[in-house]
Design a protein around this motif. Structure first.
Motif, mmCIF file in Angstrom:
data_model
loop_
_atom_site.group_PDB
_atom_site.id
_atom_site.type_symbol
_atom_site.label_atom_id
_atom_site.label_comp_id
_atom_site.label_asym_id
_atom_site.label_seq_id
_atom_site.Cartn_x
_atom_site.Cartn_y
_atom_site.Cartn_z
ATOM 1 N N ALA A 77 4.374 30.480 0.668
ATOM 2 C CA ALA A 77 5.354 29.038 0.339
ATOM 3 C C ALA A 77 6.432 29.814 1.370
ATOM 4 C CB ALA A 77 5.852 28.755 -0.515
ATOM 5 N N PRO A 78 7.350 28.595 2.421
ATOM 6 C CA PRO A 78 7.775 29.295 2.826
ATOM 7 C C PRO A 78 9.085 29.469 2.600
ATOM 8 C CG PRO A 78 7.720 26.473 3.349
ATOM 9 C CD PRO A 78 7.085 27.272 2.878
ATOM 10 N N ASP A 79 9.520 29.335 1.554
ATOM 11 C CA ASP A 79 10.779 29.294 0.194
ATOM 12 C C ASP A 79 10.393 28.998 -1.200
ATOM 13 O OD1 ASP A 79 11.138 26.424 -0.015
ATOM 14 O OD2 ASP A 79 12.266 26.232 2.258
ATOM 15 N N SER A 80 11.536 29.364 -2.213
ATOM 16 C CA SER A 80 10.719 28.816 -3.432
ATOM 17 C C SER A 80 10.912 27.299 -3.777
ATOM 18 C CB SER A 80 11.800 29.527 -4.316
ATOM 19 O OG SER A 80 12.185 30.401 -4.262
ATOM 20 N N GLU A 81 11.718 26.315 -2.689
ATOM 21 C CA GLU A 81 11.881 24.910 -3.454
ATOM 22 C C GLU A 81 10.997 24.288 -2.841
ATOM 23 O OE1 GLU A 81 14.429 26.900 -1.947
ATOM 24 O OE2 GLU A 81 15.710 26.878 -3.364
ATOM 25 N N THR A 82 10.318 24.908 -1.891
ATOM 26 C CA THR A 82 8.769 24.115 -1.594
ATOM 27 C C THR A 82 7.648 24.440 -2.572
ATOM 28 O OG1 THR A 82 9.892 24.587 0.813
ATOM 29 C CG2 THR A 82 7.248 24.016 0.785
ATOM 30 N N ALA A 83 8.061 26.229 -2.746
ATOM 31 C CA ALA A 83 6.461 25.896 -3.994
ATOM 32 C C ALA A 83 6.861 25.443 -4.965
ATOM 33 C CB ALA A 83 7.069 27.931 -4.334
ATOM 34 N N ALA A 84 7.420 25.343 -5.301
ATOM 35 C CA ALA A 84 8.388 24.567 -6.982
ATOM 36 C C ALA A 84 7.867 23.546 -6.627
ATOM 37 C CB ALA A 84 9.600 24.475 -7.239
ATOM 38 N N ARG A 85 7.836 22.357 -5.382
ATOM 39 C CA ARG A 85 8.068 21.019 -5.120
ATOM 40 C C ARG A 85 6.078 21.297 -5.318
ATOM 41 N NH1 ARG A 85 11.670 20.788 -1.968
ATOM 42 N NH2 ARG A 85 11.525 21.632 0.014
ATOM 43 N N ALA A 86 5.982 21.870 -4.520
ATOM 44 C CA ALA A 86 4.098 21.817 -4.819
ATOM 45 C C ALA A 86 3.443 21.935 -5.921
ATOM 46 C CB ALA A 86 3.148 22.723 -3.435
ATOM 47 N N LYS B 186 -0.062 19.785 2.954
ATOM 48 C CA LYS B 186 1.121 18.799 3.336
ATOM 49 C C LYS B 186 2.147 19.073 3.151
ATOM 50 C CE LYS B 186 -2.542 15.155 3.818
ATOM 51 N NZ LYS B 186 -2.892 13.814 2.763
ATOM 52 N N MET B 187 2.551 20.348 2.503
ATOM 53 C CA MET B 187 3.492 20.648 1.925
ATOM 54 C C MET B 187 4.438 21.969 2.407
ATOM 55 S SD MET B 187 4.091 19.823 -2.366
ATOM 56 C CE MET B 187 2.575 19.247 -2.631
ATOM 57 N N GLY B 188 3.584 22.326 3.335
ATOM 58 C CA GLY B 188 3.930 23.620 3.916
ATOM 59 C C GLY B 188 3.297 24.776 3.431
ATOM 60 N N VAL B 189 2.814 24.674 2.279
ATOM 61 C CA VAL B 189 2.410 25.365 0.975
ATOM 62 C C VAL B 189 0.511 25.968 1.565
ATOM 63 C CG1 VAL B 189 2.137 26.710 -0.894
ATOM 64 C CG2 VAL B 189 3.441 24.888 -0.410
ATOM 65 N N GLU B 190 0.549 27.032 0.932
ATOM 66 C CA GLU B 190 -1.376 27.756 1.488
ATOM 67 C C GLU B 190 -1.842 28.447 0.502
ATOM 68 O OE1 GLU B 190 -3.874 30.109 4.343
ATOM 69 O OE2 GLU B 190 -2.109 29.744 5.578
ATOM 70 N N ILE B 191 -3.078 27.881 -0.400
ATOM 71 C CA ILE B 191 -3.523 28.440 -1.570
ATOM 72 C C ILE B 191 -4.098 29.500 -0.942
ATOM 73 C CG2 ILE B 191 -5.154 28.668 -3.019
ATOM 74 C CD1 ILE B 191 -4.115 25.924 -3.963
ATOM 75 N N LYS B 192 -4.122 31.630 -0.538
ATOM 76 C CA LYS B 192 -4.772 32.092 0.112
ATOM 77 C C LYS B 192 -6.160 32.747 -0.307
ATOM 78 C CE LYS B 192 -2.553 34.285 3.092
ATOM 79 N NZ LYS B 192 -2.686 34.050 4.796
ATOM 80 N N ASP B 193 -5.814 32.814 -1.988
ATOM 81 C CA ASP B 193 -7.332 33.598 -2.426
ATOM 82 C C ASP B 193 -7.108 32.605 -3.586
ATOM 83 O OD1 ASP B 193 -8.061 35.304 -0.606
ATOM 84 O OD2 ASP B 193 -6.203 36.455 -1.128
ATOM 85 N N THR B 194 -7.689 32.524 -4.548
ATOM 86 C CA THR B 194 -8.603 31.794 -5.947
ATOM 87 C C THR B 194 -9.554 32.843 -6.673
ATOM 88 O OG1 THR B 194 -7.960 29.958 -5.100
ATOM 89 C CG2 THR B 194 -8.920 29.790 -7.133
ATOM 90 N N TYR B 195 -8.923 33.102 -7.701
ATOM 91 C CA TYR B 195 -10.188 33.817 -8.566
ATOM 92 C C TYR B 195 -9.674 33.001 -10.100
ATOM 93 C CZ TYR B 195 -8.905 37.533 -5.443
ATOM 94 O OH TYR B 195 -8.406 37.767 -4.426
ATOM 95 N N LEU B 196 -11.438 33.243 -10.511
ATOM 96 C CA LEU B 196 -11.739 32.607 -11.655
ATOM 97 C C LEU B 196 -11.707 33.986 -12.691
ATOM 98 C CD1 LEU B 196 -12.967 30.678 -13.994
ATOM 99 C CD2 LEU B 196 -14.767 31.210 -13.328
ATOM 100 N N THR B 197 -10.804 33.724 -13.538
ATOM 101 C CA THR B 197 -10.062 34.964 -14.454
ATOM 102 C C THR B 197 -10.790 35.289 -15.736
ATOM 103 O OG1 THR B 197 -8.479 34.570 -15.067
ATOM 104 C CG2 THR B 197 -8.769 36.014 -13.094
ATOM 105 N N MET B 198 -10.762 36.302 -16.282
ATOM 106 C CA MET B 198 -11.276 36.301 -18.161
ATOM 107 C C MET B 198 -10.747 37.062 -18.563
ATOM 108 S SD MET B 198 -15.373 37.782 -17.171
ATOM 109 C CE MET B 198 -15.770 38.240 -18.418
ATOM 110 N N GLY B 199 -9.829 36.031 -20.212
ATOM 111 C CA GLY B 199 -8.747 36.917 -20.514
ATOM 112 C C GLY B 199 -7.617 35.926 -20.853
ATOM 113 N N PRO B 200 -6.874 35.947 -21.003
ATOM 114 C CA PRO B 200 -5.654 34.658 -21.105
ATOM 115 C C PRO B 200 -5.115 34.305 -20.815
ATOM 116 C CG PRO B 200 -4.559 37.121 -20.731
ATOM 117 C CD PRO B 200 -6.031 37.500 -20.652
ATOM 118 N N TYR B 201 -5.765 34.077 -18.828
ATOM 119 C CA TYR B 201 -5.502 33.249 -17.968
ATOM 120 C C TYR B 201 -7.364 32.861 -17.439
ATOM 121 C CZ TYR B 201 -0.909 33.685 -18.638
ATOM 122 O OH TYR B 201 0.604 33.535 -19.015
#
Length: 96
Positions: free
Chosen positions: A57-66, A34-49
């Motif tokens: 996203a179309p730009d950094s401002e839109t990414a930041a809002r999301a 709805k904000m114009g941002v797409e989550i392309k891929d998601t990974y469950l990871t092991m380690g520090p994250y």
């Protein structure tokens, strides 16, 4: 569209309800869209994250809002960085 790599860690609230995490991801995809941002891929990871997402996203401002919207729900903390495709990488390095 600009690409971003998001590294995520569950908060105490998020890990306490980890079984709901897939639904939260689905809801997050819809909210981002709805904000114009797409989550392309998601990974469950092991380690520090705990998770890694590739986001466009179309730009950094839109990414930041999301991303701020995501963080305000209290289930994850994020570390986000811009990412460049291989073609962009080659163009950037050849111009140095």
């Amino acid at each position: 569209m600009a690409t971003y790599i998001m590294l995520l860690n569950w908060t105490e609230q998020g890990i306490a309800k980890v079984k709901a995490s897939p639904k939260r991801l689905d809801d997050g995809r819809k909210a981002f869209k709805k904000m114009g941002v797409e989550i392309k891929d998601t990974y469950l990871t092991m380690g520090p994250y705990d998770l890694l997402c590739v986001v466009e996203a179309p730009d950094s401002e839109t990414a930041a809002r999301a991303i701020l919207s995501l963080g305000s729900a209290g289930n994850v903390r994020t570390l986000t960085m811009p990412a460049f495709t291989e073609d962009q990488y080659r163009e950037i390095t050849s111009s140095v």
